[in-house]
Design a protein around this motif. Structure first.
Motif: not given
Length: 214
Positions: A138-140, A145-147, A174-181
């Motif tokens: 799940l991504r946004g 997401t931070f808030r 680092g969120e985009r890196t997390i989703v990519a992983r």
């Protein structure tokens, strides 16, 4: 327990739901009405000597997969698929400790959701065991997401406020890196509407590709 039970065909399958902390996994899983296994309950305890540490000396790195007992999580998933019930630890994030255990039963449901920030780390094992229905990330918007994450963590008193703010900013960067992983590990990245469509497809046995085209 029958020693031959692991060789029986699975009576249920699991849908793994991952994504950054605060992305809305828990609320989405609850909205489906399916049984839900909370994978965060398989965190290691704060006294575990194998806990990874933050390089800046800020304590345990709870966002590392090494802070989580993947083996115990997979064992619970396998038992749910095989028998329809399992015992789950009750984990208190504020104290970094297990405070007991509870039972989870599928009550005949052929599909359940296992959700958590490390769900992607067990995709291969669940697929190899023939248990996997689908795996979603799940991504946004990272700022949303931070808030959401910071508001929840402060409200629930999960950790001291200074720690939560620092962690939140680190995860925001680092969120985009997390989703990519998670995607590289086999999870399909999507927003809530597509996730709901794919979960609905998994419930009925339709190909998930058909859900994606809706």
């Amino acid at each position: 327990m029958n020693s031959h039970s692991p060789t029986r065909p699975s009576s249920a399958r699991v849908l793994l739901l991952t994504g950054p902390s605060g992305s809305g996994k828990t609320s989405l899983a609850t909205a489906t009405g399916l049984p839900v296994l909370n994978l965060d309950d398989f965190y290691k305890e704060g006294t575990d000597p194998t806990l990874p540490q933050l390089p800046d000396g800020g304590g345990a790195d709870w966002d590392s997969p090494l802070s989580w007992d993947a083996g115990a999580a997979v064992a619970a998933i396998e038992e749910l698929c095989r028998t329809g019930r399992t015992a789950v630890p009750v984990y208190d994030i504020a104290t970094s400790a297990r405070t007991g255990a509870s039972g989870l039963a599928l009550d005949g449901a052929p599909l359940f959701i296992a959700e958590g920030i490390f769900a992607a780390d067990v995709i291969d094992r669940c697929r190899a065991a023939g248990l996997l229905a689908d795996a979603l990330c799940l991504r946004g918007r990272p700022t949303t997401t931070f808030r959401r994450r910071l508001s929840r963590d402060l409200r629930e008193g999960r950790k001291p406020a200074v720690y939560l703010v620092r962690r939140g900013l680190r995860l925001l960067r680092g969120e985009r890196t997390i989703v990519a992983r998670h995607t590289a590990l086999g999870a399909h990245p999507c927003a809530r509407p597509e996730a709901l469509a794919r979960i609905a497809a998994a419930r009925t046995g339709r190909p998930v590709e058909a859900a994606a085209r809706r």
